[in-house]
Design a protein around this motif. Sequence first.
Motif, mmCIF file in Angstrom:
data_model
loop_
_atom_site.group_PDB
_atom_site.id
_atom_site.type_symbol
_atom_site.label_atom_id
_atom_site.label_comp_id
_atom_site.label_asym_id
_atom_site.label_seq_id
_atom_site.Cartn_x
_atom_site.Cartn_y
_atom_site.Cartn_z
ATOM 1 N N ARG A 71 0.765 -1.188 -0.093
ATOM 2 C CA ARG A 71 -0.032 0.021 -0.096
ATOM 3 C C ARG A 71 0.860 1.386 0.085
ATOM 4 O O ARG A 71 1.552 1.325 0.886
ATOM 5 N N GLU A 72 0.744 2.149 -0.966
ATOM 6 C CA GLU A 72 1.871 2.936 -1.308
ATOM 7 C C GLU A 72 3.182 2.222 -1.158
ATOM 8 O O GLU A 72 3.477 1.610 -1.997
ATOM 9 N N LEU A 89 2.588 -4.927 2.922
ATOM 10 C CA LEU A 89 1.399 -5.633 3.607
ATOM 11 C C LEU A 89 1.455 -6.904 4.226
ATOM 12 O O LEU A 89 2.356 -7.610 3.391
ATOM 13 N N ILE A 107 -11.234 -3.583 5.833
ATOM 14 C CA ILE A 107 -10.730 -2.457 5.169
ATOM 15 C C ILE A 107 -11.306 -0.981 5.770
ATOM 16 O O ILE A 107 -12.755 -1.139 5.795
ATOM 17 N N ASP A 151 -7.675 3.658 4.641
ATOM 18 C CA ASP A 151 -7.023 2.781 3.672
ATOM 19 C C ASP A 151 -7.095 2.919 2.234
ATOM 20 O O ASP A 151 -6.689 2.293 1.536
ATOM 21 N N ARG A 189 -6.201 3.916 -0.566
ATOM 22 C CA ARG A 189 -4.808 4.442 -1.137
ATOM 23 C C ARG A 189 -4.359 3.866 -2.537
ATOM 24 O O ARG A 189 -5.248 2.985 -3.047
ATOM 25 N N SER A 190 -3.221 3.714 -2.873
ATOM 26 C CA SER A 190 -3.008 3.099 -4.247
ATOM 27 C C SER A 190 -2.217 1.691 -3.848
ATOM 28 O O SER A 190 -1.284 1.612 -2.920
ATOM 29 N N TYR A 191 -2.502 0.599 -4.387
ATOM 30 C CA TYR A 191 -1.863 -0.719 -4.059
ATOM 31 C C TYR A 191 -0.905 -1.093 -5.179
ATOM 32 O O TYR A 191 -1.486 -0.918 -6.468
ATOM 33 N N LYS A 220 -0.016 0.467 -10.376
ATOM 34 C CA LYS A 220 -0.746 0.634 -9.170
ATOM 35 C C LYS A 220 -2.115 0.877 -9.532
ATOM 36 O O LYS A 220 -2.592 1.265 -10.558
ATOM 37 N N GLN A 272 -6.008 1.978 -7.619
ATOM 38 C CA GLN A 272 -6.615 2.668 -6.661
ATOM 39 C C GLN A 272 -7.706 2.027 -5.939
ATOM 40 O O GLN A 272 -8.460 1.316 -6.695
#
Length: 639
Positions: A229-230, A234, A249, A253, A255-257, A274, A276
Amino acid sequence: MLLWLLLLILAPGREQSGLAPKAFLLLTPSWTTNFKGEKVTLTCWDSHSPAKGDIYWYYNDNFWKKESGDLQINMSGYYKCKTQRSSFSDPVHVEFLSDWLILQASHPVFEGDNITLRCRGKKEADIREKIYYKDGEKLVVSYDSGSVRLNSISRISGKYHCTASGGGFWRRWEQTSKPLRIQVQELFPPPLLTASSSQPIEGNPVTLKCETWLPPQKSYIQLQFCFFREDKVLGSGWSSSPELQIPAIWSEDSRSYWCQAGTVTHSVMKRSLKSQIHVQRVPVSDVNIEMQPPGGQLIEGENLVLICSAAKGTGTITFSWHREGIIRSLGRKTQRSLSAELWIPTVKESDAGRYYCAADNFQGPILSEWITVTLRIPVSRPVLTVNPAGAQPVVGELLELHCEAQRGSPPILYWFYHDNDTLGNSLAPFGGGASFNLSLMAQHSGNYSCGADNGLGVQCSEMVTLNFTGSSRNKIILITVGVIGGLLSILGLAATAALMGNFKTQRKSGGLSATGTPSYSPNECQEPSSSRPFRIDPQEPTYSEPPALMELQPVYSNVNPGDSELVYSQIWSIQHTKENLASAPRMHWEHKGPTVIYSELKKAHPDDSAVQASSRGSTHGDATENYENVPCASSALDH
């Protein structure tokens, strides 16, 4: 070659959901550079096996033909294929050269593989020496017609060529091959990150998948995966599982994964793009407040629990509790839960009132309805008072017994007791005290008490002792003797003076007399019987040490002043002390309660002068007779 083909047939492809695996081309023979006039057979494989059905062939990025089965070629160019179960294969450059010397590379070659290079001439028998070069630098010198092996090739491999030489000392020759770029295929494509939901509801689980595939001939290679995550890793980091389960979640949370896939040795590493994930928050709704114990009523001293809950709402919720008339909240709790509790220990009367709660998950507070908390207060110890308190009533008049508890929730039921008997009860529906009226009779002397009960426990008053000493001719202990007029008066005054020396009292009119201090305090109230809510068992008065002699009033004065034949005694109630034991040796102290002394003046006769003289040295001379604990019964009083 046969073993390699067997692996292709037996190895399953990794076709994963949402990502169609690539097709790939197999060359027979497995060289990408050949002499002109030779032929190469192309076989298109999809993810499972050699393709069946229609195969779409492309030559130099243009659709060429659609055929089923293998395809034989003899033209230089870029070839690729596609099936219904696969995406396009990587293009393969196949050359057919008319040169005297060519450099051949095996195909297919994947990232991290070892590669075989072969320098081949048209007349191998004339060649004495071969030299291999990479980017112009000499790599290997070979003196036979065999091949050379390069370890762990990468996709950026550079340019290769070779030279061959032969001939004698006087006539030496040398040939150079055309430069070759080795076609290194991907071991696996960059992974694709997918989520079970790109807009999950807050608090729900989410599954991330890092999807890629290995070609069938490389299916034995073990890949590892890592999720981010960013820039934060994880889970536990690298794992052999291509999935990661996020149990819940939250909105923060969003964010970009991305994910990363690689070989165990990390010789080949690739990362996904990435993605979102936008977490959806559900606003709080249907906020409710309730209390424990239920019902809205508590007893003073109990613990109050206020429970604030929401039917819906996700994420971090802030709960607060409020009471009517108070600006500041009673308490706040922030947690990821649909309910929270507030404890108010040992409630008191000031805690009664109306309450509400609020819940907020950063989209505005939602308020509950009001609830009312009422408090029931157990009765305090009641106080028993007698009215009239000043003047003493006479027989036939009413005596008011008033019982009142200063604290206690209404209604309060009061019971009144005389010795072991229940006189009656009275209800105070709105609190305060209650009274019981008693019509005075001679037998009403004794111990009085009252009890109060509002259903939360019984409290008893201190016991009050009332001594009825008479208020009329029928209520007086009367002792009559005949005397001679003048002597009787003198003896009466002398006797009265002698008694007054020990008891300085002056009180007119008889009746009920309270001793002042309650005789005892009950330790507890017993359980109610079938006829009354509780019962008081009177006890005998007890003293830590005998109280001092008490001054009381003459019970009557100026009775029948015209009758000179009668002399009336005074009646005294005394209590024993250590100090007065010695001064009253004639009294018997076995009985520990109050003692009533009756004194009778004897008749005076002329021959009693000696007796009178001998009696002057003592307080209670022989001129009087003292009676202890004579019953105060109406039948005795008439004598």
